[in-house]
Design an enzyme around this catalytic site. Structure first.
Site, PDB file in Angstrom:
ATOM      1  CB  THR A  52      -2.490   0.640  -2.131  1.00  0.00           C
ATOM      2  OG1 THR A  52      -3.516   1.375  -2.743  1.00  0.00           O
ATOM      3  CG2 THR A  52      -2.286   1.055  -0.688  1.00  0.00           C
ATOM      4  CG  ASP A  74     -10.113   6.026  -3.375  1.00  0.00           C
ATOM      5  OD1 ASP A  74     -10.698   4.968  -3.646  1.00  0.00           O
ATOM      6  OD2 ASP A  74      -8.937   6.069  -2.992  1.00  0.00           O
TER       7      ASP A  74
HETATM    8  O1  DON Z   1      -6.917   5.351  -0.589  1.00  0.00           O
HETATM    9  C1  DON Z   1      -7.508   4.275  -0.673  1.00  0.00           C
HETATM   10  O2  DON Z   1      -8.195   3.833   0.233  1.00  0.00           O
HETATM   11  C2  DON Z   1      -7.406   3.441  -1.942  1.00  0.00           C
HETATM   12  N1  DON Z   1      -6.966   4.279  -3.030  1.00  0.00           N
HETATM   13  C3  DON Z   1      -6.507   2.270  -1.735  1.00  0.00           C
HETATM   14  C4  DON Z   1      -6.471   1.346  -2.916  1.00  0.00           C
HETATM   15  C5  DON Z   1      -5.830   0.047  -2.660  1.00  0.00           C
HETATM   16  O3  DON Z   1      -5.472  -0.290  -1.566  1.00  0.00           O
HETATM   17  C6  DON Z   1      -5.682  -0.850  -3.841  1.00  0.00           C
HETATM   18  N2  DON Z   1      -4.870  -1.940  -3.523  1.00  0.00           N
HETATM   19  N3  DON Z   1      -4.645  -2.926  -3.258  1.00  0.00           N
END
Ligand code: DON
Length: 569
Positions: A379, A419
């Site tokens: 992310t 997720d």
């Molecule tokens: O959509 C989401 O909430 C997760 N896939 C985000 C993952 C994330 O932020 C990993 N990073 N640092």
């Protein structure tokens, strides 16, 4: 829970390896007069700024920054992932939200991860996290195309050019990428492309196989992935890794435009991500609770930090109970945001001591609890403000570092399937327990925390903000915005300041070791009944503050926790 703790430790150790310290240098900020880009890698900010200088607008520059991020930080985002973009168009004062999140393949089912245990294959090795079944159908290329076809002004070739140059000519491996590479070294070695990378900090990395994909995308657009030759390669790679994605899944992928969520709090209009993000909901509910619990102009201090921690407990419980893909489950958002419910939660948050999370539960009843099915059945956050006043707030992800840790034609594939709730009640990589409405299903989008946000005053946008960091995305984003709007910090100070995090379950209040909260404040929070747990960092935030008078000034900051740098003119 165990999985979550270990993810935090890997990411922490990755950042520790990156050599970050609590005394952040000032280079993470910049002051500009025309336009700016804040990304979590300097080369990506420069890619966006190059497009702005060439006459592109915020949409063009955001797309170029996303593509460049996918090259220079393959642990965090790229064409194998997806995300959300919130776009403010100054000309007609409109806001558009693009949901280009990954969705499950058609063959996904509620039970596909039942009984799956973490394998002894190193970190994050559950089947929803590593290998072919972990990958959702990527949305990034479709999202970029949707954003620039609606708002862009340059050609796709021009927009892709800076990323293509970085992939062909090479770029310097950042400390953050080197740290992630080291934490996931054994798994990366198993991939024919990633296994060949030299991820020592400072080394030059070229990505010729990704350059080929970028060239194909520049020439033919997203169709080359959504059914075309690159898509065929992607499907072959996913299936070789045990996945069930098909070309039909890629052909059927659609970006969704959704109504963003918004609220008025602390004298501003806050606009942020709607479902399938639960992050935006968590932020607007927290702000509404806080305004009642601590009043319209709270000072920074233990009473505010305490109330903030309390304000997040209820929305995180709501997330588990009610959230799912809004195209497939009906979400009782109005009831969840009901005035009486907020007043009850605010009254609890105004108590002097930490309440058990369950006290905030307050179930809502609504007619549409039915779960519908469709008809046919790592992310990174970036902010761009351009000279015309357009604003792009974009969060893009492959979920865990290096996604599912395999590549398709040089593209790192996401592990966004983690997720989903792999089983009801089972925690995902970020310790978020899975709810029934978020079980995997055909072409379903998993619930997210990503919260790209734009905040307005009466005269227009004043803040572009968002974060990476799993469940900590929303709490980090909210705190940086509040640091600027309520506590008078500048963008650089706001991003560097210590942050806290509470997500209801477990009942711990996390504080950062990289930016330690004042120890007297920690003692006060302990005395109020909070169980304090130190973790290395809470999210990675990019922010741009827009000042209209007396002179136009654009204050941009990239989070020093990941080493990003803003650029502008
Ligand atoms: O959509 C989401 O909430 C997760 N896939 C985000 C993952 C994330 O932020 C990993 N990073 N640092």
């Amino acid at each position: 829970m165990r999985r979550w703790v270990s993810i935090v430790l890997w990411c922490a150790s990755a950042l520790l390896l990156a050599g970050l310290s609590a005394s952040f240098p000032p280079e993470h900020t910049g002051v500009f007069t025309r336009e700016a880009v804040a990304a979590d890698h300097a080369a990506a900010s420069r890619a966006g700024a190059e497009i702005l200088a060439a006459g592109g607008n915020a949409a063009d520059a955001a797309a170029a920054t996303m593509l460049a991020l996918g090259v220079v930080n393959p642990a965090s985002s790229g064409l194998g992932g997806g995300g959300f973009a919130l776009y403010y168009c100054a000309k007609d004062d409109s806001l558009t939200f693009f949901d280009f999140r990954e969705r499950a393949p058609r063959a996904a089912s509620r039970t596909m991860f039942d009984g799956d245990a973490e394998r002894p294959d190193g970190p994050a090795s559950a089947p929803s996290q590593l290998g072919g079944l972990a990958s959702g159908v990527p949305g990034e290329a479709a999202g970029i195309e949707a954003l620039i076809s609606r708002f862009g002004s340059l050609s796709l070739r021009e927009i892709v050019a800076p990323a293509l140059r970085l992939a062909e000519e090479g770029f310097e491996v950042s400390d953050a990428l080197a740290g992630m590479g080291s934490a996931f070294e054994t798994q990366l070695r198993g991939d024919p492309v990633m296994g060949m990378w030299n991820l020592q900090a400072g080394a030059t990395l070229r990505r010729p196989s990704l350059a080929r994909v970028l060239r194909a995308f520049a020439d033919a657009g997203a169709a080359v992935i959504y059914g075309g030759v690159i898509g065929q390669e992607m499907v072959a790679a996913v299936q070789k890794q045990g996945g069930v994605m098909t070309l039909q899944d890629l052909r059927a992928y659609r970006v969704r435009r959704r109504e963003p969520l918004e609220t008025t709090a602390f004298g501003h209009r806050w606009v942020t991500a709607p479902p399938p993000s639960a992050g935006g909901f968590t932020m607007i509910q927290s702000l509404s609770i806080l305004e009642r619990a601590v009043g319209p102009a709270p000072n920074y201090g233990a009473p505010l930090l305490h109330a903030m921690a309390e304000s997040w407990k209820g929305p995180f419980l709501d997330r588990e109970r009610y959230f799912g893909d809004p195209d497939q489950v009906i979400l009782p958002l109005d009831k969840m945001m009901g005035a009486e419910r907020i007043a009850k939660r605010a009254a609890l948050a105004a108590e002097g001591t930490a309440q058990p999370s369950a006290a905030y539960e307050l179930p809502v009843e609504w007619a549409g609890s039915r779960i519908t099915t469709p008809d046919n059945a790592g992310t990174s956050h970036l902010c761009v403000v351009d000279a015309a006043g357009n604003v792009a707030s974009v969060t893009t992800t492959v979920n865990l570092p290096f996604g599912a840790r395999f590549t398709a034609g040089g593209v790192v594939m996401n592990d966004e399937m983690d997720d989903f709730a792999s089983e009801i009640g089972k925690a995902n990589a970020f310790g978020l327990p899975g709810g029934a409405r978020n079980l995997p299903g055909p072409w379903k989008r998993p619930v997210s925390t990503m919260s790209p946000t734009i905040v307005f005053d009466n005269g227009g946008p004043v803040l572009c903000v968002g974060a990476s960091g799993g469940s900590r995305i929303v709490t980090a984003t909210q705190q940086v915005a509040m640091n600027i709007l309520l506590h008078g910090m500048n963008a650089g100070e706001a991003v560097a300041a210590p942050r806290i995090h509470h997500q209801g379950v477990p009942q711990t209040l996390q504080v950062e070791t990289v930016a330690p909260l004042d120890s007297a404040l920690q003692d006060e929070l302990r005395a109020r009944g909070h169980h304090i747990e130190p973790i290395y960092n809470i999210g990675t935030v990019q922010v741009i503050q827009i000042q209209r008078s007396p002179d136009r000034r654009i204050y941009a900051a990239s989070d020093p926790r990941k080493g990003g740098r803003p650029t502008g003119h």
